[in-house]
Design a protein around this motif. Sequence first.
Motif, PDB file in Angstrom:
ATOM      1  N   LYS A  68      86.746  28.708  58.648  1.00 13.42           N
ATOM      2  CA  LYS A  68      85.685  27.716  58.805  1.00 13.42           C
ATOM      3  C   LYS A  68      84.349  28.367  59.182  1.00 13.42           C
ATOM      4  CE  LYS A  68      88.672  23.892  60.189  1.00 13.42           C
ATOM      5  NZ  LYS A  68      89.004  22.967  61.301  1.00 13.42           N
ATOM      6  N   ALA A  69      84.364  29.633  59.531  1.00 11.64           N
ATOM      7  CA  ALA A  69      83.148  30.316  59.980  1.00 11.64           C
ATOM      8  C   ALA A  69      82.414  31.030  58.845  1.00 11.64           C
ATOM      9  CB  ALA A  69      83.494  31.318  61.073  1.00 11.64           C
ATOM     10  N   VAL A  70      82.881  30.939  57.617  1.00  6.52           N
ATOM     11  CA  VAL A  70      82.276  31.690  56.518  1.00  6.52           C
ATOM     12  C   VAL A  70      80.791  31.357  56.362  1.00  6.52           C
ATOM     13  CG1 VAL A  70      82.277  32.037  54.007  1.00  6.52           C
ATOM     14  CG2 VAL A  70      84.426  32.102  55.286  1.00  6.52           C
ATOM     15  N   GLY A  71      80.435  30.091  56.374  1.00  3.85           N
ATOM     16  CA  GLY A  71      79.026  29.704  56.249  1.00  3.85           C
ATOM     17  C   GLY A  71      78.181  30.220  57.410  1.00  3.85           C
ATOM     18  N   LEU A  72      78.703  30.131  58.604  1.00  4.05           N
ATOM     19  CA  LEU A  72      78.022  30.643  59.791  1.00  4.05           C
ATOM     20  C   LEU A  72      77.792  32.146  59.676  1.00  4.05           C
ATOM     21  CD1 LEU A  72      77.103  30.163  62.815  1.00  4.05           C
ATOM     22  CD2 LEU A  72      79.452  30.797  63.411  1.00  4.05           C
ATOM     23  N   LEU A  73      78.820  32.863  59.279  1.00  8.55           N
ATOM     24  CA  LEU A  73      78.723  34.314  59.152  1.00  8.55           C
ATOM     25  C   LEU A  73      77.748  34.714  58.045  1.00  8.55           C
ATOM     26  CD1 LEU A  73      82.476  35.190  59.651  1.00  8.55           C
ATOM     27  CD2 LEU A  73      80.621  35.521  61.301  1.00  8.55           C
ATOM     28  N   LYS A  74      77.718  33.944  56.977  1.00 10.95           N
ATOM     29  CA  LYS A  74      76.765  34.221  55.900  1.00 10.95           C
ATOM     30  C   LYS A  74      75.346  34.208  56.454  1.00 10.95           C
ATOM     31  CE  LYS A  74      75.108  32.661  51.407  1.00 10.95           C
ATOM     32  NZ  LYS A  74      75.257  31.694  50.321  1.00 10.95           N
ATOM     33  N   GLY A  75      75.063  33.279  57.334  1.00 11.09           N
ATOM     34  CA  GLY A  75      73.738  33.208  57.939  1.00 11.09           C
ATOM     35  C   GLY A  75      73.398  34.442  58.760  1.00 11.09           C
ATOM     36  N   PHE A  76      74.383  35.045  59.377  1.00  4.97           N
ATOM     37  CA  PHE A  76      74.144  36.240  60.193  1.00  4.97           C
ATOM     38  C   PHE A  76      73.922  37.494  59.348  1.00  4.97           C
ATOM     39  CE2 PHE A  76      76.406  33.841  63.656  1.00  4.97           C
ATOM     40  CZ  PHE A  76      75.297  33.743  64.489  1.00  4.97           C
ATOM     41  N   LEU A  77      74.255  37.464  58.076  1.00  5.62           N
ATOM     42  CA  LEU A  77      74.050  38.644  57.232  1.00  5.62           C
ATOM     43  C   LEU A  77      72.576  39.007  57.082  1.00  5.62           C
ATOM     44  CD1 LEU A  77      76.712  38.048  54.438  1.00  5.62           C
ATOM     45  CD2 LEU A  77      76.810  39.695  56.326  1.00  5.62           C
ATOM     46  N   SER A  78      71.693  38.047  57.255  1.00  7.96           N
ATOM     47  CA  SER A  78      70.258  38.319  57.161  1.00  7.96           C
ATOM     48  C   SER A  78      69.616  38.525  58.531  1.00  7.96           C
ATOM     49  CB  SER A  78      69.555  37.183  56.414  1.00  7.96           C
ATOM     50  OG  SER A  78      69.745  35.961  57.096  1.00  7.96           O
ATOM     51  N   ASN A  79      70.414  38.616  59.571  1.00  6.13           N
ATOM     52  CA  ASN A  79      69.888  38.826  60.917  1.00  6.13           C
ATOM     53  C   ASN A  79      69.165  40.167  60.987  1.00  6.13           C
ATOM     54  OD1 ASN A  79      69.923  39.568  63.876  1.00  6.13           O
ATOM     55  ND2 ASN A  79      70.850  37.532  63.966  1.00  6.13           N
ATOM     56  N   PRO A  80      67.972  40.208  61.578  1.00  7.45           N
ATOM     57  CA  PRO A  80      67.243  41.478  61.663  1.00  7.45           C
ATOM     58  C   PRO A  80      67.904  42.511  62.582  1.00  7.45           C
ATOM     59  CG  PRO A  80      66.064  39.728  62.821  1.00  7.45           C
ATOM     60  CD  PRO A  80      67.215  39.087  62.113  1.00  7.45           C
ATOM     61  N   ASP A  81      68.813  42.059  63.435  1.00  8.80           N
ATOM     62  CA  ASP A  81      69.564  42.975  64.303  1.00  8.80           C
ATOM     63  C   ASP A  81      70.739  43.521  63.483  1.00  8.80           C
ATOM     64  OD1 ASP A  81      70.783  44.335  66.376  1.00  8.80           O
ATOM     65  OD2 ASP A  81      71.150  42.553  67.615  1.00  8.80           O
ATOM     66  N   ALA A  82      70.632  44.768  63.036  1.00  9.71           N
ATOM     67  CA  ALA A  82      71.634  45.357  62.136  1.00  9.71           C
ATOM     68  C   ALA A  82      73.056  45.274  62.682  1.00  9.71           C
ATOM     69  CB  ALA A  82      71.272  46.797  61.799  1.00  9.71           C
ATOM     70  N   PRO A  83      73.305  45.490  63.978  1.00  8.67           N
ATOM     71  CA  PRO A  83      74.686  45.343  64.461  1.00  8.67           C
ATOM     72  C   PRO A  83      75.245  43.925  64.273  1.00  8.67           C
ATOM     73  CG  PRO A  83      73.442  46.665  66.012  1.00  8.67           C
ATOM     74  CD  PRO A  83      72.454  46.114  65.010  1.00  8.67           C
ATOM     75  N   VAL A  84      74.389  42.921  64.386  1.00  9.68           N
ATOM     76  CA  VAL A  84      74.840  41.538  64.176  1.00  9.68           C
ATOM     77  C   VAL A  84      75.211  41.335  62.704  1.00  9.68           C
ATOM     78  CG1 VAL A  84      74.132  39.107  64.190  1.00  9.68           C
ATOM     79  CG2 VAL A  84      73.561  40.586  66.130  1.00  9.68           C
ATOM     80  N   ALA A  85      74.342  41.772  61.805  1.00 10.43           N
ATOM     81  CA  ALA A  85      74.619  41.636  60.373  1.00 10.43           C
ATOM     82  C   ALA A  85      75.860  42.440  59.989  1.00 10.43           C
ATOM     83  CB  ALA A  85      73.412  42.085  59.558  1.00 10.43           C
ATOM     84  N   SER A  86      76.011  43.621  60.553  1.00 12.65           N
ATOM     85  CA  SER A  86      77.183  44.461  60.266  1.00 12.65           C
ATOM     86  C   SER A  86      78.467  43.789  60.752  1.00 12.65           C
ATOM     87  CB  SER A  86      77.038  45.822  60.944  1.00 12.65           C
ATOM     88  OG  SER A  86      75.942  46.515  60.428  1.00 12.65           O
ATOM     89  N   ALA A  87      78.409  43.200  61.940  1.00 18.90           N
ATOM     90  CA  ALA A  87      79.587  42.503  62.473  1.00 18.90           C
ATOM     91  C   ALA A  87      79.968  41.328  61.580  1.00 18.90           C
ATOM     92  CB  ALA A  87      79.319  42.027  63.902  1.00 18.90           C
ATOM     93  N   ALA A  88      78.968  40.620  61.079  1.00 19.47           N
ATOM     94  CA  ALA A  88      79.246  39.487  60.184  1.00 19.47           C
ATOM     95  C   ALA A  88      79.927  39.960  58.905  1.00 19.47           C
ATOM     96  CB  ALA A  88      77.953  38.735  59.861  1.00 19.47           C
ATOM     97  N   ALA A  89      79.474  41.077  58.363  1.00 25.81           N
ATOM     98  CA  ALA A  89      80.102  41.617  57.146  1.00 25.81           C
ATOM     99  C   ALA A  89      81.554  41.990  57.415  1.00 25.81           C
ATOM    100  CB  ALA A  89      79.326  42.848  56.659  1.00 25.81           C
ATOM    101  N   GLY A  90      81.808  42.627  58.541  1.00 26.43           N
ATOM    102  CA  GLY A  90      83.177  42.995  58.892  1.00 26.43           C
ATOM    103  C   GLY A  90      84.055  41.783  59.121  1.00 26.43           C
ATOM    104  N   ALA A  91      83.508  40.776  59.783  1.00 26.33           N
ATOM    105  CA  ALA A  91      84.277  39.562  60.042  1.00 26.33           C
ATOM    106  C   ALA A  91      84.637  38.849  58.739  1.00 26.33           C
ATOM    107  CB  ALA A  91      83.493  38.625  60.962  1.00 26.33           C
ATOM    108  N   LEU A  92      83.692  38.786  57.818  1.00 23.88           N
ATOM    109  CA  LEU A  92      83.990  38.170  56.516  1.00 23.88           C
ATOM    110  C   LEU A  92      85.100  38.935  55.800  1.00 23.88           C
ATOM    111  CD1 LEU A  92      80.348  37.341  55.421  1.00 23.88           C
ATOM    112  CD2 LEU A  92      82.201  35.673  55.697  1.00 23.88           C
TER     113      LEU A  92
END
Length: 172
Positions: A68-92
């Motif tokens: 259920k978090a796929v849409g939420l995580l997609k939003g974090f992929l464009s986060n300017p904080d690279a560790p946040v975007a990286s974590a979202a990619a790993g979580a997906l």
Amino acid sequence: LAVVGTKDAIPALVALLPDEKLNLYARFGLEGIPDPAVEDALRAATANLQGRQLVGVIDSIGQRKDAKAVGLLKGFLSNPDAPVASAAAGALGRIGTVEAAAVLKEWVAKDTPVRNCLADGCLACAESLAAAGKPDEALALYLAVRASGAPKYVKIAAIDGQVRIAGSGAAN
């Protein structure tokens, strides 16, 4: 709490997520509670977190494979904080659903500072899809990695995945 925690412990553990020192322990406790309310709580907690605490919660979402978090995580992929975007990619990648694969496939083709993490997420997701009997979806991810600007060693891993699927006779 990871072993004996119940739904009743969720609010107390969520209250600890913003704490720099206790975030890890709270997430460890939450990850072990076998109740879908944990996923709801982790998704909701992302709205109030940033930095390392947010990265940790995103990782916990991936560990719990919260589809259920796929849409939420997609939003974090464009986060300017690279560790946040990286974590979202790993979580997906760990979530490993067809929906997660579609997001990863779209993003791995983009020129982004976290492309390598996206490629790794694609590989993990492809493995999950292949294990779930969805070889065509897995192959599409492997091809997306090969077409991306990922490093050569990651592209070799994608070729390996393709060969394994082709060798198993699972692909059409």
